[in-house]
Design a protein around this motif. Structure first.
Motif, short mmCIF file in Angstrom:
data_model
loop_
_atom_site.label_atom_id
_atom_site.label_comp_id
_atom_site.label_asym_id
_atom_site.label_seq_id
_atom_site.Cartn_x
_atom_site.Cartn_y
_atom_site.Cartn_z
N GLN A 1 0.82 -1.21 0.00
CA GLN A 1 0.00 0.00 0.00
C GLN A 1 0.86 1.27 0.00
OE1 GLN A 1 -2.33 -1.07 3.47
NE2 GLN A 1 -4.13 -1.59 2.21
N ARG A 2 1.93 1.28 0.81
CA ARG A 2 2.82 2.45 0.83
C ARG A 2 3.47 2.67 -0.53
NH1 ARG A 2 4.41 0.28 5.93
NH2 ARG A 2 3.51 1.53 7.58
N ASN A 3 3.91 1.58 -1.16
CA ASN A 3 4.55 1.70 -2.46
C ASN A 3 3.56 2.20 -3.51
OD1 ASN A 3 7.12 1.05 -4.04
ND2 ASN A 3 5.50 0.14 -5.27
N THR B 1 -1.53 7.26 -5.40
CA THR B 1 -2.83 6.95 -4.79
C THR B 1 -2.84 7.41 -3.34
OG1 THR B 1 -2.10 4.74 -4.15
CG2 THR B 1 -3.16 4.96 -6.29
N LYS B 2 -3.99 7.34 -2.74
CA LYS B 2 -4.13 7.74 -1.35
C LYS B 2 -4.80 6.62 -0.55
CE LYS B 2 -4.25 12.70 -2.18
NZ LYS B 2 -4.00 12.77 -3.58
N LEU B 3 -4.25 5.42 -0.70
CA LEU B 3 -4.79 4.28 0.03
C LEU B 3 -4.52 4.44 1.53
CD1 LEU B 3 -3.54 1.32 -2.21
CD2 LEU B 3 -5.91 1.96 -1.81
N ALA B 4 -5.46 4.01 2.33
CA ALA B 4 -5.21 3.92 3.76
C ALA B 4 -4.21 2.79 3.96
CB ALA B 4 -6.50 3.64 4.51
N VAL B 5 -3.13 3.04 4.67
CA VAL B 5 -2.12 2.00 4.92
C VAL B 5 -2.58 1.25 6.16
CG1 VAL B 5 0.33 1.53 5.29
CG2 VAL B 5 -0.36 3.44 3.84
N ARG C 1 9.79 2.06 -5.04
CA ARG C 1 10.66 3.04 -4.41
C ARG C 1 11.80 2.27 -3.74
NH1 ARG C 1 9.07 7.60 0.14
NH2 ARG C 1 10.83 8.97 -0.35
N LEU C 2 13.02 2.72 -3.96
CA LEU C 2 14.19 2.04 -3.42
C LEU C 2 14.56 2.60 -2.04
CD1 LEU C 2 16.33 2.07 -6.67
CD2 LEU C 2 14.86 0.24 -5.85
N TYR C 3 15.24 1.75 -1.25
CA TYR C 3 15.70 2.15 0.08
C TYR C 3 17.16 1.79 0.21
CZ TYR C 3 16.05 2.63 5.13
OH TYR C 3 16.42 3.02 6.39
N SER C 4 17.95 2.69 0.79
CA SER C 4 19.37 2.44 1.02
C SER C 4 19.61 2.16 2.49
CB SER C 4 20.21 3.64 0.58
OG SER C 4 21.54 3.47 0.99
N MET C 5 20.10 0.97 2.81
CA MET C 5 20.44 0.64 4.19
C MET C 5 21.66 1.44 4.64
SD MET C 5 18.34 -1.39 5.70
CE MET C 5 19.28 -2.11 7.05
N ALA C 6 22.59 1.70 3.72
CA ALA C 6 23.83 2.41 4.06
C ALA C 6 23.54 3.83 4.54
CB ALA C 6 24.77 2.43 2.87
#
Length: 194
Positions: free
Chosen positions: A126-128, A135-139, A177-182
């Protein structure tokens, strides 16, 4: 004031006119379907899919059966894309596999098994969808009618089978959407690196 008594012929004529009118309304309705029911403000389907875009074929019974045969996504994990970036996405509990599905009615568990955390898997999806598709889905961790409608719109946009089930084909076609752990930061845009 009493209503005038109508002859049998007049009653038959009025019935015929009413039947023609009902038929005309029904025929017009099939040419111009009514708009879908309004969605709550908290959940809005994908806005950037044109209404007149060619629609991918609807799912056949065999395709639906194959999609439903996959296990439910009961976890979420960061899938590495390169050394710096990864994609948070729904996955199978206790596995690196993302070959699972989420479908209408998952709220959060499907079936009798109560293992894992499907609510988190649904929230990640949903967040993605909210970030990458506007969109504006309720997460809320519930794969309800609004989440299914957005997944269907995404499938249409990417020319997939439109079944409303998040599965491997939808996952691979979607933008993420990508996420960087570093750096512990999110990408500013979405891409489809899979």
């Amino acid at each position: 004031m009493a209503l005038p008594k109508l002859s049998g012929r007049t009653v038959a004529l009025l019935a015929a006119v009413a039947a023609v009118a009902v038929g005309a309304v029904a025929a017009n309705a099939s040419k111009h379907p009514s708009p879908p029911a309004a969605t709550p403000a908290s959940e809005t389907p994908v806005a950037d899919v044109p209404v007149d875009e060619p629609v991918s074929h609807e799912a056949t019974a065999a395709e639906l059966k194959a999609a439903a045969a996959l296990p439910q996504c009961r976890s979420a994990r960061l899938v590495p894309v390169n050394r710096s970036w990864g994609i948070p996405m729904p996955s199978i509990l206790g596995s690196t596999s993302t070959t699972c599905n989420l479908m209408y009615g998952d709220d959060p568990y499907r079936g009798s098994s109560r293992t894992g955390d499907p609510e988190t898997a649904i929230q990640v999806l949903q967040r993605n969808l909210n970030f990458c598709y506007g969109t504006k889905l309720a997460v809320d961790g519930i794969y309800g009618s609004n989440t299914r409608a957005v997944v269907r719109a995404v499938q249409r946009r990417h020319h997939l089978v439109v079944d409303g089930i998040y599965g491997p084909k939808t996952r691979s076609a979607m933008n993420w959407r990508l996420y960087s752990m570093a750096t512990r930061s999110w990408s500013r845009s979405c891409s489809s690196p899979l």
